[in-house]
Design an enzyme around this catalytic site. Structure first.
Site, PDB file in Angstrom:
ATOM      1  N   ARG A  63       0.842  -1.203   0.000  1.00  3.82           N
ATOM      2  CA  ARG A  63       0.000   0.000   0.000  1.00  3.82           C
ATOM      3  C   ARG A  63       0.875   1.250   0.000  1.00  3.82           C
ATOM      4  O   ARG A  63       1.768   1.390   0.831  1.00  3.82           O
ATOM      5  CB  ARG A  63      -0.910   0.002   1.227  1.00  3.82           C
ATOM      6  CG  ARG A  63      -1.676   1.288   1.480  1.00  3.82           C
ATOM      7  CD  ARG A  63      -2.889   1.403   0.592  1.00  3.82           C
ATOM      8  NE  ARG A  63      -3.548   2.692   0.766  1.00  3.82           N
ATOM      9  CZ  ARG A  63      -4.547   2.922   1.607  1.00  3.82           C
ATOM     10  NH1 ARG A  63      -5.021   1.940   2.334  1.00  3.82           N
ATOM     11  NH2 ARG A  63      -5.085   4.115   1.707  1.00  3.82           N
TER      12      ARG A  63
ATOM     13  N   ARG B 243      -5.409   1.859  -4.806  1.00  7.24           N
ATOM     14  CA  ARG B 243      -4.563   1.170  -3.813  1.00  7.24           C
ATOM     15  C   ARG B 243      -4.590  -0.340  -4.029  1.00  7.24           C
ATOM     16  O   ARG B 243      -5.587  -0.903  -4.483  1.00  7.24           O
ATOM     17  CB  ARG B 243      -4.977   1.512  -2.381  1.00  7.24           C
ATOM     18  CG  ARG B 243      -6.275   0.971  -1.853  1.00  7.24           C
ATOM     19  CD  ARG B 243      -7.522   1.763  -2.186  1.00  7.24           C
ATOM     20  NE  ARG B 243      -7.477   3.197  -2.033  1.00  7.24           N
ATOM     21  CZ  ARG B 243      -7.773   3.837  -0.904  1.00  7.24           C
ATOM     22  NH1 ARG B 243      -8.114   3.172   0.160  1.00  7.24           N
ATOM     23  NH2 ARG B 243      -7.750   5.141  -0.858  1.00  7.24           N
TER      24      ARG B 243
ATOM     25  N   ASP C 109      -6.862  -1.926   0.845  1.00  5.00           N
ATOM     26  CA  ASP C 109      -7.388  -1.047   1.892  1.00  5.00           C
ATOM     27  C   ASP C 109      -8.148  -1.924   2.877  1.00  5.00           C
ATOM     28  O   ASP C 109      -8.982  -2.741   2.469  1.00  5.00           O
ATOM     29  CB  ASP C 109      -8.346  -0.032   1.252  1.00  5.00           C
ATOM     30  CG  ASP C 109      -8.805   1.039   2.232  1.00  5.00           C
ATOM     31  OD1 ASP C 109      -8.043   1.363   3.160  1.00  5.00           O
ATOM     32  OD2 ASP C 109      -9.925   1.551   2.058  1.00  5.00           O
TER      33      ASP C 109
ATOM     34  N   ASP D  58     -10.382  -1.416   6.299  1.00  7.69           N
ATOM     35  CA  ASP D  58     -10.992  -0.457   7.219  1.00  7.69           C
ATOM     36  C   ASP D  58     -11.725  -1.185   8.331  1.00  7.69           C
ATOM     37  O   ASP D  58     -12.396  -2.199   8.093  1.00  7.69           O
ATOM     38  CB  ASP D  58     -11.990   0.441   6.473  1.00  7.69           C
ATOM     39  CG  ASP D  58     -11.299   1.490   5.621  1.00  7.69           C
ATOM     40  OD1 ASP D  58     -10.106   1.772   5.861  1.00  7.69           O
ATOM     41  OD2 ASP D  58     -11.951   2.032   4.709  1.00  7.69           O
TER      42      ASP D  58
END
Ligand SMILES: Nc1ncnc2c1ncn2[C@@H]1O[C@H](COP(=O)(O)O)[C@@H](O)[C@H]1O
Ligand SMILES: Nc1nc2c(c(=O)[nH]1)N=C(COP(=O)(O)OP(=O)(O)O)CN2
Length: 169
Positions: free
Chosen positions: A94, A103, A106, A108
């Protein structure tokens, strides 16, 4: 038993939901390997995963994303889990450039039990969760009845309210 030992609390496992996204490289392989990497961490168990969803990018022009969600049991604090997710993103190459830019990976943190955390480095539930079909569609597949502690609505109810034209399987 000494005081030190009797006051030791074994941390329990916490239920959490994460979102995964990728739009650079072989995204299907990246999501698969990212979940394997997380599952190999002793404090993390991957309990459920959604299908992969091909989604139109939100933000600047860039390739379509592959998005997914997973349910984890973790023996970590929310901050330890965030740091772990950031470390795994880095392992998968990343690079942070423009906001909402493309990217390789990711990760989250979306929900952590029914905790509400509003700190500079970590907000839980994820503050943009309820406006993102690319999060709600996969999350509703695996946890439709999980209640968002901010709105009091289930994930299925949040999904009914969101614009979902960008989310396609
Ligand atoms: N809930 C969250 N999940 C992931 N990252 C979060 C969360 N709340 C705050 N952050 C901060 O956002 C950056 C990572 O940004 P991305 O572009 O999503 O990778 C990270 O440094 C966290 O401190
Ligand atoms: N279809 C799609 N579009 C996106 C996606 C994504 O996963 N899928 N992630 C983004 C940015 O997410 P980021 O985590 O950088 O920003 P945040 O802090 O607002 O979540 C921006 N746009």
């Amino acid at each position: 038993m000494s005081d030190r030992i009797s006051s030791f609390v074994i941390p329990r496992f916490y239920q959490t939901a994460i979102a995964l996204g990728s739009n650079l490289g072989d995204s299907a392989e990246t999501l698969e390997k990212a979940l394997q990497t997380l599952d190999h961490i002793p404090e993390i168990r991957v309990k459920r995963r959604s299908s992969w969803y091909k989604t139109a990018p939100i933000g600047p022009a860039q390739p379509d994303y592959l998005n997914a969600c997973a349910l984890l049991e973790v023996q970590l604090t929310p901050y330890q889990l965030l740091q772990t997710l950031l470390n795994v993103e880095n392992q998968f190459g990343r690079v942070r450039q423009e906001r909402w830019g493309p990217r390789t990976l990711d990760l989250d943190l979306i929900l952590f039990e029914d905790f509400i955390l509003e700190t500079p480095d970590l907000q839980v539930p994820h503050p943009r969760m309820s406006e993102r079909a690319f999060v709600l569609v996969p999350l509703a597949e695996i946890a439709p009845h999980w209640i968002d502690p901010i709105s009091g609505k289930t994930i299925a109810e949040l999904l009914e309210q969101v614009e979902r034209s960008g989310a396609v399987t």
